[in-house]
Design an enzyme around this catalytic site. Structure first.
Site, short mmCIF file in Angstrom:
data_model
loop_
_atom_site.label_atom_id
_atom_site.label_comp_id
_atom_site.label_asym_id
_atom_site.label_seq_id
_atom_site.Cartn_x
_atom_site.Cartn_y
_atom_site.Cartn_z
N LEU A 151 0.82 -1.21 0.00
CA LEU A 151 0.00 0.00 0.00
C LEU A 151 0.85 1.26 0.00
O LEU A 151 1.87 1.33 0.69
CB LEU A 151 -0.91 0.01 1.24
N GLY A 176 1.18 -5.39 1.06
CA GLY A 176 0.24 -5.43 -0.06
C GLY A 176 0.76 -6.18 -1.27
O GLY A 176 -0.02 -6.73 -2.07
N ASN A 182 4.26 -7.80 6.82
CA ASN A 182 5.07 -7.15 7.85
C ASN A 182 4.39 -5.95 8.48
O ASN A 182 5.05 -5.09 9.07
CB ASN A 182 6.41 -6.73 7.25
N GLU A 183 3.06 -5.90 8.39
CA GLU A 183 2.32 -4.75 8.91
C GLU A 183 2.70 -4.42 10.35
O GLU A 183 2.85 -3.25 10.72
CB GLU A 183 0.81 -5.00 8.82
#
Lengths: 289, 289, 289
Positions: free
Chosen positions: A95, A140, A164-165
């Protein structure tokens, strides 16, 4: 016949959408960030991401991606699509965080709806989708890969893939978590999501994030041979089976799409999250000069 | 005591059913397609499929299978059953497609109900079930194996096992898909079902379709030793645990059994599916001479 | 600030509870069965089980465990907890079966509620939990390990871990079954639960009951380095992710907690189960001299 007529109408609608964007002065949606190369005889298309420097999933990119996919979906010439990158070393960095920083709630809502839409379209596509992951694929980028029917990764230890957010102080949405659980199982997903793990190719293969690792120069030929294998199956059997496997997961989002948007909007509107994103984007800017 | 009395009544009912068939002139249900050899001292029975040439699951076969199983289920002498084939090289080729071709909807409905019934009875059986897979086991053959508590396959690379419905232009029902997911996980099931994958023994073991692969001449002794291991557990603990693990999956079908029948009937009544089956059955006939 | 104030209040309540127990003449809840060693600088605590001879989960032990955990949970100094045993060779032998034998239904209900409470608190803890499994860990011992975020087992072939309820003629509760399925998958859980399998370290690692096996003298240093790795993740991301992964499983129990208690009470009140427990407890007594 009816289907063919319908798909022509839809394609036409798609073209009109494209034209309208150009008329408005913006060439942005006019197939510039997602190159579509068709191989009609084989019944396949290759979608190549080209949004330098790192194929960030901006609102524009997402919109163009969905429109291009819809066109292929509605053209019965095409039975399968290879998703890959046109940029060296990067599949997609995920993103575009600039869409989530310093904007108003309406923008966050619009952006998140587009993210949901991409996932829904890809995950439930009746086309056979192969990801040819020829570069790094965090967050994303990994989302796109996970929605495919088959994932091939180039054997380059510099490439990594994963969700890996949590490293960025944010969290993956529940439907992406569900996709991850469907792909690598509950325990592996729990550990990888909490730690924000990014896997090099060999480890990604071992844990099941990708299905196959091949030398980088063979990734496209491999994607074609896998595609041929899957397209040997009658379309209606393949599509009904895919839908049977995935519908419950997609329906979970469809039933609470608006609530998911509101959750995300209020989460990223928090001062603490905006501050984290500010720091992160600043670092990113410095790094890139 | 009450249970013993009840099981005697049920056994008697079963015998009457068998006798009635014989009286009607048909010896078909009279334990000729499913041989039952009992080993009372060990508390086990062996059910041997004998429906040449390939142990197709015809309506007759299914009916006899369920009646025989019910008898064992209701006789407290028996705690476990070994499922195997009496024909060389084939465990079961799966559903008898002749039951799904050129008949009327009422026949399709009756047949499908019998398929559901077999699955429900096997999957929720309070008996400990071991499949001794001593031959090829595609589609419905794999269904039987998947319902067992333990699967042993003969190490012969000519034998294959899997759910290959998609290769025939049809699809596995949702409850068989659920059984497959429970056994090998979501991702492996998605891939195997879409591609209609048939696994030789070593691969079947690796992906988890079977639990163990042994030399062909050891399959029956192995089945017995596995059975002994499982029967060392108190029956009520084993049965309650099995039910706890499987009930939700079985209930999904029980709740929509009629809808599932209607789905299947309208699916296989389609001209395109009937044509596919015609072509397939013709090929099969030529192949077998 | 509000949170800090609240946690101080709760800690105070906890202390009062502890004091009251002492005043009543019982030192039992006064942190004697669960030693808590804090390492404030690192933000972690070590909870060491010390209920000789085998760290049985008695009602007292469970109560003290939950109170100690709650204190740590509500003190923002602490972000992670290492669970381990202070007794040589045993992590925990599981539920104290004397709580389930020869008592009245009210006692069984109180005991089972405490078992549920321990599971709920551990499984949904916002603290990062590492189990340092330095001894045998059957049944309830395995329950504790399964609720952790990470499991390290000492490489001693004499140690075993697993859910062996079926061997004792009882069954694991559905929520423990769910935890097991989440950890090792449906098929492996089905087999292990039916057979009451107890795994030595190497096999526990292979099937996924534990995440890592290390030499016995390195287990505590390893637990600390794993903890440091997980605590590098922002707490809110880690906690929200953990909750997203586990909430559905915990909610299943919360929604039917009373029914689960009633089930257990009537199950263990049965004469046959009481007899089994009697035999088992007698054997245990003889064995221990």
């Amino acid at each position: 016949m009816a289907l063919a007529a319908a798909s022509r109408v839809l394609l036409h609608a798609g073209s009109r959408l494209g034209r309208r964007e150009v008329v408005d002065g913006a060439r942005r949606f006019a197939n510039k960030q997602v190159l579509v190369e068709t191989e009609d005889a084989a019944g396949i298309a290759v979608m190549k991401f080209r949004n330098p420097p790192v194929n960030s999933l901006s609102l524009e990119f997402l919109t163009e991606f969905v429109i291009s996919l819809e066109k292929l979906e509605n053209d019965k010439t095409f039975r399968g699509v290879i998703l890959t990158s046109d940029l060296p070393g990067i599949f997609s960095a995920g993103l575009d965080l600039r869409e989530m920083y310093g904007r108003n709630p309406a923008h966050y809502a619009e952006f998140w709806k587009a993210v949901q839409e991409l996932w829904l379209r890809l995950y439930m596509s009746k086309l056979m989708l192969v990801s040819a992951i020829n570069g790094a694929s965090p967050a994303g980028g990994c989302l796109i890969a996970l929605t495919s029917d088959y994932r091939i990764m180039a054997d380059n230890p510099k490439y990594i893939i994963g969700l890996n957010e949590s490293l960025l102080g944010i969290i993956a949405p529940f439907w992406l978590k569900d996709t991850f659980v469907n792909t690598i199982g509950h325990r592996a997903a729990e550990r990888a999501l909490q730690l924000g793990m990014l896997f090099p190719p060999a480890e990604a293969l071992k844990v099941g994030v990708v299905d196959e690792v091949v030398p980088e120069d063979q990734i496209h030929s491999k994607a074609r041979s896998v595609m041929a294998q899957w397209l040997a199956i009658p379309d209606h059997s393949r599509q009904l089976t895919k839908s049977m496997m995935r519908k419950a997961t997609a329906d979970k989002l469809i039933k609470q799409r608006e609530a998911d948007i509101q959750n995300v909007v209020s989460f990223i509107s928090q001062d603490s999250i905006q501050k984290s994103l500010h720091v992160y984007l600043k670092k990113l800017k410095q790094k890139r000069g």
